[in-house]
Scaffold this motif. Structure first.
Motif, PDB file in Angstrom:
ATOM      1  N   GLU A 280     -29.836 -18.153 105.234  1.00  0.00           N
ATOM      2  CA  GLU A 280     -29.878 -17.499 106.539  1.00  0.00           C
ATOM      3  C   GLU A 280     -30.327 -18.386 107.689  1.00  0.00           C
ATOM      4  N   THR A 281     -30.804 -19.565 107.423  1.00  0.00           N
ATOM      5  CA  THR A 281     -31.299 -20.403 108.509  1.00  0.00           C
ATOM      6  C   THR A 281     -30.692 -21.795 108.460  1.00  0.00           C
ATOM      7  N   GLU A 282     -30.535 -22.365 109.633  1.00  0.00           N
ATOM      8  CA  GLU A 282     -30.044 -23.733 109.748  1.00  0.00           C
ATOM      9  C   GLU A 282     -31.208 -24.730 109.785  1.00  0.00           C
ATOM     10  N   GLU A 283     -32.409 -24.223 109.968  1.00  0.00           N
ATOM     11  CA  GLU A 283     -33.586 -25.074 110.082  1.00  0.00           C
ATOM     12  C   GLU A 283     -34.055 -25.541 108.709  1.00  0.00           C
ATOM     13  N   ASP A 284     -34.781 -26.665 108.711  1.00  0.00           N
ATOM     14  CA  ASP A 284     -35.396 -27.138 107.479  1.00  0.00           C
ATOM     15  C   ASP A 284     -36.484 -26.163 107.056  1.00  0.00           C
ATOM     16  N   ILE A 285     -36.615 -25.959 105.756  1.00  0.00           N
ATOM     17  CA  ILE A 285     -37.623 -25.052 105.223  1.00  0.00           C
ATOM     18  C   ILE A 285     -38.646 -25.868 104.455  1.00  0.00           C
ATOM     19  N   PHE A 286     -39.878 -25.802 104.939  1.00  0.00           N
ATOM     20  CA  PHE A 286     -40.960 -26.524 104.282  1.00  0.00           C
ATOM     21  C   PHE A 286     -41.827 -25.552 103.504  1.00  0.00           C
ATOM     22  N   VAL A 287     -42.276 -25.988 102.352  1.00  0.00           N
ATOM     23  CA  VAL A 287     -43.139 -25.196 101.489  1.00  0.00           C
ATOM     24  C   VAL A 287     -44.318 -26.067 101.051  1.00  0.00           C
ATOM     25  N   ILE A 288     -45.338 -25.405 100.573  1.00  0.00           N
ATOM     26  CA  ILE A 288     -46.513 -26.111 100.062  1.00  0.00           C
ATOM     27  C   ILE A 288     -46.369 -26.268  98.551  1.00  0.00           C
ATOM     28  N   TYR A 289     -46.563 -27.482  98.089  1.00  0.00           N
ATOM     29  CA  TYR A 289     -46.515 -27.755  96.656  1.00  0.00           C
ATOM     30  C   TYR A 289     -47.930 -28.021  96.158  1.00  0.00           C
ATOM     31  N   ASN A 290     -48.371 -27.214  95.210  1.00  0.00           N
ATOM     32  CA  ASN A 290     -49.676 -27.378  94.585  1.00  0.00           C
ATOM     33  C   ASN A 290     -49.465 -28.215  93.325  1.00  0.00           C
ATOM     34  N   GLU A 291     -49.895 -29.455  93.384  1.00  0.00           N
ATOM     35  CA  GLU A 291     -49.674 -30.388  92.273  1.00  0.00           C
ATOM     36  C   GLU A 291     -50.421 -29.980  91.006  1.00  0.00           C
ATOM     37  N   GLU A 292     -51.618 -29.432  91.165  1.00  0.00           N
ATOM     38  CA  GLU A 292     -52.419 -29.054  89.997  1.00  0.00           C
ATOM     39  C   GLU A 292     -51.774 -27.916  89.214  1.00  0.00           C
ATOM     40  N   GLU A 293     -51.202 -26.948  89.938  1.00  0.00           N
ATOM     41  CA  GLU A 293     -50.609 -25.788  89.277  1.00  0.00           C
ATOM     42  C   GLU A 293     -49.093 -25.882  89.173  1.00  0.00           C
ATOM     43  N   ASN A 294     -48.513 -26.945  89.749  1.00  0.00           N
ATOM     44  CA  ASN A 294     -47.064 -27.138  89.755  1.00  0.00           C
ATOM     45  C   ASN A 294     -46.353 -25.896  90.293  1.00  0.00           C
ATOM     46  N   GLN A 295     -46.810 -25.420  91.467  1.00  0.00           N
ATOM     47  CA  GLN A 295     -46.264 -24.210  92.076  1.00  0.00           C
ATOM     48  C   GLN A 295     -45.978 -24.427  93.547  1.00  0.00           C
ATOM     49  N   LEU A 296     -45.038 -23.629  94.059  1.00  0.00           N
ATOM     50  CA  LEU A 296     -44.706 -23.645  95.475  1.00  0.00           C
ATOM     51  C   LEU A 296     -45.262 -22.412  96.164  1.00  0.00           C
ATOM     52  N   SER A 297     -45.594 -22.566  97.435  1.00  0.00           N
ATOM     53  CA  SER A 297     -46.005 -21.449  98.282  1.00  0.00           C
ATOM     54  C   SER A 297     -45.292 -21.606  99.613  1.00  0.00           C
ATOM     55  N   TYR A 298     -44.815 -20.496 100.139  1.00  0.00           N
ATOM     56  CA  TYR A 298     -44.121 -20.542 101.427  1.00  0.00           C
ATOM     57  C   TYR A 298     -45.131 -20.648 102.552  1.00  0.00           C
ATOM     58  N   ILE A 299     -44.799 -21.431 103.568  1.00  0.00           N
ATOM     59  CA  ILE A 299     -45.666 -21.575 104.749  1.00  0.00           C
ATOM     60  C   ILE A 299     -45.283 -20.467 105.705  1.00  0.00           C
ATOM     61  N   ASP A 300     -46.233 -19.619 106.016  1.00  0.00           N
ATOM     62  CA  ASP A 300     -46.008 -18.527 106.969  1.00  0.00           C
ATOM     63  C   ASP A 300     -46.814 -18.824 108.208  1.00  0.00           C
ATOM     64  N   ASP A 301     -46.152 -18.978 109.339  1.00  0.00           N
ATOM     65  CA  ASP A 301     -46.833 -19.332 110.592  1.00  0.00           C
ATOM     66  C   ASP A 301     -47.854 -18.288 111.011  1.00  0.00           C
ATOM     67  N   GLU A 302     -47.695 -17.049 110.568  1.00  0.00           N
ATOM     68  CA  GLU A 302     -48.602 -15.981 110.996  1.00  0.00           C
ATOM     69  C   GLU A 302     -49.817 -15.847 110.076  1.00  0.00           C
ATOM     70  N   LYS A 303     -49.843 -16.547 108.990  1.00  0.00           N
ATOM     71  CA  LYS A 303     -50.947 -16.427 108.040  1.00  0.00           C
ATOM     72  C   LYS A 303     -51.611 -17.775 107.843  1.00  0.00           C
ATOM     73  N   GLU A 304     -52.882 -17.737 107.588  1.00  0.00           N
ATOM     74  CA  GLU A 304     -53.604 -18.976 107.299  1.00  0.00           C
ATOM     75  C   GLU A 304     -53.485 -19.265 105.799  1.00  0.00           C
ATOM     76  N   LEU A 305     -53.415 -20.527 105.479  1.00  0.00           N
ATOM     77  CA  LEU A 305     -53.404 -20.914 104.076  1.00  0.00           C
ATOM     78  C   LEU A 305     -54.838 -20.965 103.567  1.00  0.00           C
ATOM     79  N   SER A 306     -55.032 -20.505 102.370  1.00  0.00           N
ATOM     80  CA  SER A 306     -56.392 -20.542 101.814  1.00  0.00           C
ATOM     81  C   SER A 306     -56.496 -21.563 100.714  1.00  0.00           C
TER      82      SER A 306
END
Length: 70
Positions: free
Chosen positions: A44-70
């Motif tokens: 749905e988007t032409e923009e680049d999509i960046f996500v957070i990669y947690n190396e310790e857990e080998n998992q991705l999390s979406y970056i939401d501009d409206e929420k703070e990352l914990s």
């Protein structure tokens, strides 16, 4: 945790991402919910999509501009 570029979804349960720091692509296992959501974003988007990669857990999390990352 590092920020990576989401490149594509590789069925059935992998996301292909790119680490701009190392200039390497790699795959990460994702849940079905993540797979559906990331695939929707990629389609749905032409923009680049960046996500957070947690190396310790080998998992991705979406970056939401409206929420703070914990």
């Amino acid at each position: 945790m590092i920020t990576v570029l989401l490149l594509e979804i590789s069925q059935p349960d992998k996301a292909i991402v790119y680490n701009p720091n190392t200039r390497k692509e790699f795959s990460v296992s994702v849940t079905q919910e993540q797979l559906d959501y990331y695939e929707l974003l990629l389609n749905e988007t032409e923009e680049d999509i960046f996500v957070i990669y947690n190396e310790e857990e080998n998992q991705l999390s979406y970056i939401d501009d409206e929420k703070e990352l914990s």
